[in-house]
Design an enzyme around this catalytic site. Sequence first.
Site, PDB file in Angstrom:
ATOM      1  CB  ALA A  53      -0.921  -0.011   1.217  1.00  0.00           C
ATOM      2  CG  HIS A 136      -1.952  -2.075  -4.060  1.00  0.00           C
ATOM      3  ND1 HIS A 136      -2.565  -1.820  -2.857  1.00  0.00           N
ATOM      4  CD2 HIS A 136      -2.596  -1.324  -4.979  1.00  0.00           C
ATOM      5  CE1 HIS A 136      -3.543  -0.945  -3.034  1.00  0.00           C
ATOM      6  NE2 HIS A 136      -3.592  -0.630  -4.314  1.00  0.00           N
ATOM      7  CB  CYS A 137      -3.118  -6.689  -0.766  1.00  0.00           C
ATOM      8  SG  CYS A 137      -1.646  -7.737  -0.691  1.00  0.00           S
ATOM      9  NE  ARG A 138      -2.746  -3.783   6.477  1.00  0.00           N
ATOM     10  CZ  ARG A 138      -2.418  -2.684   7.178  1.00  0.00           C
ATOM     11  NH1 ARG A 138      -3.044  -1.548   6.970  1.00  0.00           N
ATOM     12  NH2 ARG A 138      -1.460  -2.727   8.086  1.00  0.00           N
ATOM     13  N   GLY A 140       1.366  -6.709  -0.019  1.00  0.00           N
ATOM     14  CA  GLY A 140       1.826  -7.374  -1.237  1.00  0.00           C
ATOM     15  C   GLY A 140       2.327  -8.784  -0.952  1.00  0.00           C
TER      16      GLY A 140
END
Length: 199
Positions: A53, A136-138, A140
């Site tokens: 993120a 992406h996520c928080r 990765g």
Amino acid sequence: LKARTSPACESRSSHFEVTLQQLNDLLTDDSGLYSWPSRHFHEICPRVYVGNAFVAMDVMRLKRQSVTHILNAAEGNSFMHVNTNAEFYAGTGIIYHGIPASDTDHFDISVYFEEAAEFIEKALVYKNGKGKVYVHCREGYSRAPTLVIAYLMLRQNMDVHPALATVRHKREIGPNDGFLRQLCGLNQRLAAEGKLWNK
């Protein structure tokens, strides 16, 4: 780090038989330990990046990297999610798509596999093949890499083993067991349809 013990998920074809243990073995080192990502983001295959993120929120950095598309695999406003949307990138020229996945064993991320693969595929042909997509996520670590693995299976016809190994070779990742089971399920379906080949 937690130990993972789960039953095998086997496909109809023994050639494509997959167990959770085999997938976890690809994710861990010789001591059976998972590694945390060493960098904010990594290029997994040409113009496909997986990261966290921190980079997703840094529009100037994204522009410097010539990112044209963002796939947020953790859209939402809880502490587990990344609270961005199309409005966040308004005026940047970056095309956004959000998927509200939670990083839990029981969350069904598989319902988003096709949608994510299509978005990545469209990003790569953008402007005659000049598109770059940041998934992406928080962190990765779990959600974003799971969607990229599914993309490799759905669009590059990769069996789950080389697909997961391709991502892990470039970035330290650790999809949860629920997500790995769902990738097994995708592998089983694609194998039954004759759409996979080992690379």
